[in-house]
Design a protein around this motif. Structure first.
Motif, PDB file in Angstrom:
ATOM      1  N   PHE A 215      28.856  -5.346 -21.934  1.00 42.05           N
ATOM      2  CA  PHE A 215      29.778  -4.348 -21.379  1.00 42.05           C
ATOM      3  C   PHE A 215      30.224  -3.402 -22.487  1.00 42.05           C
ATOM      4  O   PHE A 215      30.228  -3.749 -23.674  1.00 42.05           O
ATOM      5  CB  PHE A 215      30.978  -5.033 -20.721  1.00 42.05           C
ATOM      6  CG  PHE A 215      30.715  -5.400 -19.279  1.00 42.05           C
ATOM      7  CD1 PHE A 215      31.478  -4.875 -18.260  1.00 42.05           C
ATOM      8  CD2 PHE A 215      29.676  -6.261 -18.953  1.00 42.05           C
ATOM      9  CE1 PHE A 215      31.215  -5.194 -16.930  1.00 42.05           C
ATOM     10  CE2 PHE A 215      29.403  -6.593 -17.638  1.00 42.05           C
ATOM     11  CZ  PHE A 215      30.174  -6.063 -16.624  1.00 42.05           C
ATOM     12  N   ASP A 216      30.607  -2.189 -22.093  1.00 37.64           N
ATOM     13  CA  ASP A 216      30.915  -1.149 -23.073  1.00 37.64           C
ATOM     14  C   ASP A 216      32.398  -1.051 -23.415  1.00 37.64           C
ATOM     15  O   ASP A 216      32.756  -0.400 -24.401  1.00 37.64           O
ATOM     16  CB  ASP A 216      30.437   0.203 -22.546  1.00 37.64           C
ATOM     17  CG  ASP A 216      28.935   0.206 -22.302  1.00 37.64           C
ATOM     18  OD1 ASP A 216      28.194   0.157 -23.290  1.00 37.64           O
ATOM     19  OD2 ASP A 216      28.513   0.217 -21.132  1.00 37.64           O
ATOM     20  N   GLY A 217      33.245  -1.661 -22.603  1.00 35.98           N
ATOM     21  CA  GLY A 217      34.670  -1.579 -22.873  1.00 35.98           C
ATOM     22  C   GLY A 217      35.450  -2.436 -21.910  1.00 35.98           C
ATOM     23  O   GLY A 217      34.882  -3.080 -21.013  1.00 35.98           O
ATOM     24  N   THR A 218      36.761  -2.456 -22.099  1.00 35.03           N
ATOM     25  CA  THR A 218      37.642  -3.269 -21.275  1.00 35.03           C
ATOM     26  C   THR A 218      38.926  -2.513 -20.993  1.00 35.03           C
ATOM     27  O   THR A 218      39.314  -1.615 -21.751  1.00 35.03           O
ATOM     28  CB  THR A 218      37.979  -4.596 -21.989  1.00 35.03           C
ATOM     29  OG1 THR A 218      38.890  -5.363 -21.186  1.00 35.03           O
ATOM     30  CG2 THR A 218      38.643  -4.365 -23.346  1.00 35.03           C
ATOM     31  N   SER A 219      39.598  -2.891 -19.928  1.00 32.06           N
ATOM     32  CA  SER A 219      40.928  -2.338 -19.652  1.00 32.06           C
ATOM     33  C   SER A 219      42.012  -3.159 -20.349  1.00 32.06           C
ATOM     34  O   SER A 219      43.176  -2.766 -20.371  1.00 32.06           O
ATOM     35  CB  SER A 219      41.188  -2.343 -18.140  1.00 32.06           C
ATOM     36  OG  SER A 219      41.187  -3.681 -17.648  1.00 32.06           O
ATOM     37  N   ASN A 220      41.624  -4.300 -20.930  1.00 33.42           N
ATOM     38  CA  ASN A 220      42.557  -5.266 -21.510  1.00 33.42           C
ATOM     39  C   ASN A 220      42.983  -4.808 -22.908  1.00 33.42           C
ATOM     40  O   ASN A 220      42.226  -4.909 -23.877  1.00 33.42           O
ATOM     41  CB  ASN A 220      41.872  -6.643 -21.566  1.00 33.42           C
ATOM     42  CG  ASN A 220      42.790  -7.749 -22.045  1.00 33.42           C
ATOM     43  OD1 ASN A 220      43.816  -7.513 -22.671  1.00 33.42           O
ATOM     44  ND2 ASN A 220      42.406  -8.974 -21.745  1.00 33.42           N
ATOM     45  N   VAL A 221      44.206  -4.327 -23.025  1.00 30.61           N
ATOM     46  CA  VAL A 221      44.682  -3.731 -24.280  1.00 30.61           C
ATOM     47  C   VAL A 221      44.768  -4.773 -25.396  1.00 30.61           C
ATOM     48  O   VAL A 221      44.395  -4.498 -26.545  1.00 30.61           O
ATOM     49  CB  VAL A 221      46.053  -3.052 -24.064  1.00 30.61           C
ATOM     50  CG1 VAL A 221      46.544  -2.409 -25.362  1.00 30.61           C
ATOM     51  CG2 VAL A 221      45.956  -1.999 -22.958  1.00 30.61           C
TER      52      VAL A 221
END
Length: 548
Positions: free
Chosen positions: A196-202
């Motif tokens: 995956f390229d990114g996450t919403s999890n800060v």
């Protein structure tokens, strides 16, 4: 072999929950029984492996090694741990046992493993743990919990990446649906490893240096009712610094676009337009808007395009849209066609390439179906099905004793699939003439390694007639020693390199092994010597029945 010291810059800090008491009670009761039986100096070898690949596939991604090394590095029973165990365990347990636990560390453990991010297969140990029986036993549950979900999650993410294709971005949006905060953090970390390229999890972004992505929710749009809800309508031009009236420009563009797109401004929501203008003012260089709050066709697309063009007049370029409901294939194609029409009409080539993000309970089947239908989606935001591994919620790694004091041990079962492969072993990956991985071979550690160009007899561990000669074009030794003498001896790779390793390792497999429907099983074999060793030990340990 040089010792490796790792600081906070190379490894994220250990999760505070991962500690010696994160285990099953029977590990500690067994430890006492071993201790009471005088087995303190016994030396054991344990294999950690799985029996079946997840998700009805034919490969697994090994992950969790870095967390295992942190656990070994920090293994220590605190005073409060010892106090708790004194209160919890039966009063008959001798006090000297708690003194023994208090001094335990992993300095005498040797941990060998496959490289993290590698494809792995059933029966081939992911980890081999050697050392004092009691401490090796006490590591079991924690190592399993660190490897099981990590490997399952990485495999799930890798499958999504394969089915989505190279050119589509994948974002993990699953924190709110994950199995608690620790499950959420692990899901973010291992979905990134899987591709995956990114996450919403800060927090995951901060802890693991994963790109963080996100836009806004429907609640932001519905918090605006009319254009009067806009508190400030002006935006400073990106180049001239002059004040632009974003509301006036957006309304003007909405009227002009309604003629081109055959849409009615009266049908478009003013509250939605107010929300998008307000969001664009907040993030003029990162304007990616949710357009399905009311109606994508009649309202969302028209309002977004109007604000995007108004932003352009103010010197900024919009990013794109997110669609979170409805017919994703149809709506994405509609959006792309709309963007292309505007690009051609106003000579704005960049507008045709605006990003289209789709979310909405997406799983593997959804992605495959969208590919079949034809879609114009650039990025999938995936949550529930990814982070909860809904198709298979557990991997099922096991931790089995295979040697004690130099003597092999075997677990027998009427279910042949549960019979263990005994002894201290080495594992090799043999490659065929086409450069693809052909077979994984387990051998006794006393055997010479297979050689390139030399014929090797590979046998099914339990079926006598299944055997074949292999002449490898390349031989890869699968195990490295990562922990010895109380130190990390081979540094785990940074997350970004583990992520690259996953894709490189998957490229070594033939396509038919990776396909979604009826994949070809990858072969795992044992050497002729190990085959005979297994079956001799089996006969020695299996009870002889009696007929009467």
């Amino acid at each position: 072999m040089s010792n490796v010291s790792l600081d906070d810059k190379t490894m994220a800090r250990q999760n505070g929950i991962v500690q010696p008491l994160l285990t099953d009670l029977y590990q500690i009761t067994m430890a006492y029984a071993y201790w009471k039986s005088g087995k303190v100096n016994d030396v054991a070898v344990f294999d950690l492996f799985f029996r079946t690949n997840p998700f009805q596939g034919e490969f697994t991604i090994f992950a969790g090694l870095e967390e295992c090394l942190k656990f070994l590095q920090n293994f220590h029973y605190s005073e409060s741990d010892i106090d708790y165990l004194r209160q919890t365990l039966p009063s008959t347990i001798e006090s000297a046992f708690f003194d023994y636990l208090k001094d335990l560390t992993c300095k005498d453990i040797i941990l060998s493993a496959i490289e993290e991010g590698s494809v792995a297969f059933p029966r081939v140990p992911l980890l081999r743990v050697e050392g004092p029986l009691i401490i090796a036993q006490l590591l079991e549950t924690t190592l399993l919990t660190l490897v099981n979900f990590a490997s399952l999650m990485s495999t799930n993410a890798a499958r999504y990446r394969m089915f989505a294709g190279k050119h589509i971005s994948l974002l993990e949006f699953g924190l709110r649906r994950a199995q608690g905060p620790d499950g959420g953090l692990s899901a973010s970390k291992y979905s990134y490893i899987g591709g995956f390229d990114g996450t919403s999890n800060v927090l995951a972004g901060k802890m693991f240096n994963i790109p963080v992505k996100g836009t806004h929710a429907h609640s932001f749009v519905t918090s605006f009712s009319t254009l009067d809800d806009i508190k400030c309508v002006t935006l400073q031009h990106a180049e001239t610094q002059e004040q632009c009236n974003l509301l006036e420009k957006s309304l003007d563009w909405r009227n002009r676009l309604s003629l081109i797109l055959d849409a009615s401004p009266e049908e478009a929501s003013d509250g939605e337009l107010a929300a998008l203008i307000s969001y664009a003012r907040a993030f003029p260089s990162g304007f990616l808007a949710l357009v399905d709050t009311y109606d994508v066709k009649r309202s969302g697309l028209l309002n977004f395009c109007a604000v995007a063009l108004a932003l352009h007049e103010c010197g900024y370029t919009a990013v794109g849209i997110r669609i979170d409901s409805g017919d994703l294939a149809y709506l994405s194609v509609l959006a792309r066609d709309t963007f292309k029409k505007i690009a051609e009409t106003f000579a704005l080539p960049w507008f045709a390439k605006l990003t289209i993000v789709a979310s909405n309970d997406i799983n593997e089947d959804t992605i495959l179906s969208l590919h079949e239908q034809g879609h114009a989606i650039d990025c999938f935001g995936i949550g529930t099905h990814l982070v909860t591994c809904q198709r298979q919620p557990a991997l099922g790694c096991v931790y089995k004793l295979v040697e004690i004091n130099g003597q092999p041990r075997i677990k027998l079962s009427q279910d042949v699939g549960k019979v263990t492969i005994p002894g201290h072993k080495k594992a090799y990956r043999l490659f065929g003439a086409d450069g693809h991985a052909l077979i994984d071979l387990l051998q006794r550690s006393s055997e010479a390694a297979p050689e390139v160009g030399q014929k090797v007899l590979c046998r099914h561990p339990f079926q006598e007639s299944k055997r074949a000669y292999v002449i490898p074009s390349k031989v890869e030794h699968l195990y490295k020693i990562y922990w010895k003498d109380g130190q990390i001896t081979t540094a785990p790779k940074p997350l970004s390199e583990v992520r690259e390793r996953v894709q490189a390792s998957l490229r070594t497999l033939r396509q038919d092994i990776k396909r979604n429907l009826n994949p070809t099983p990858y072969k795992v074999a044992v050497s002729d010597d190990l085959y005979n060793f297994i079956h001799d030990l089996w006969l020695q340990n299996a009870p002889i029945g009696e007929l009467s």
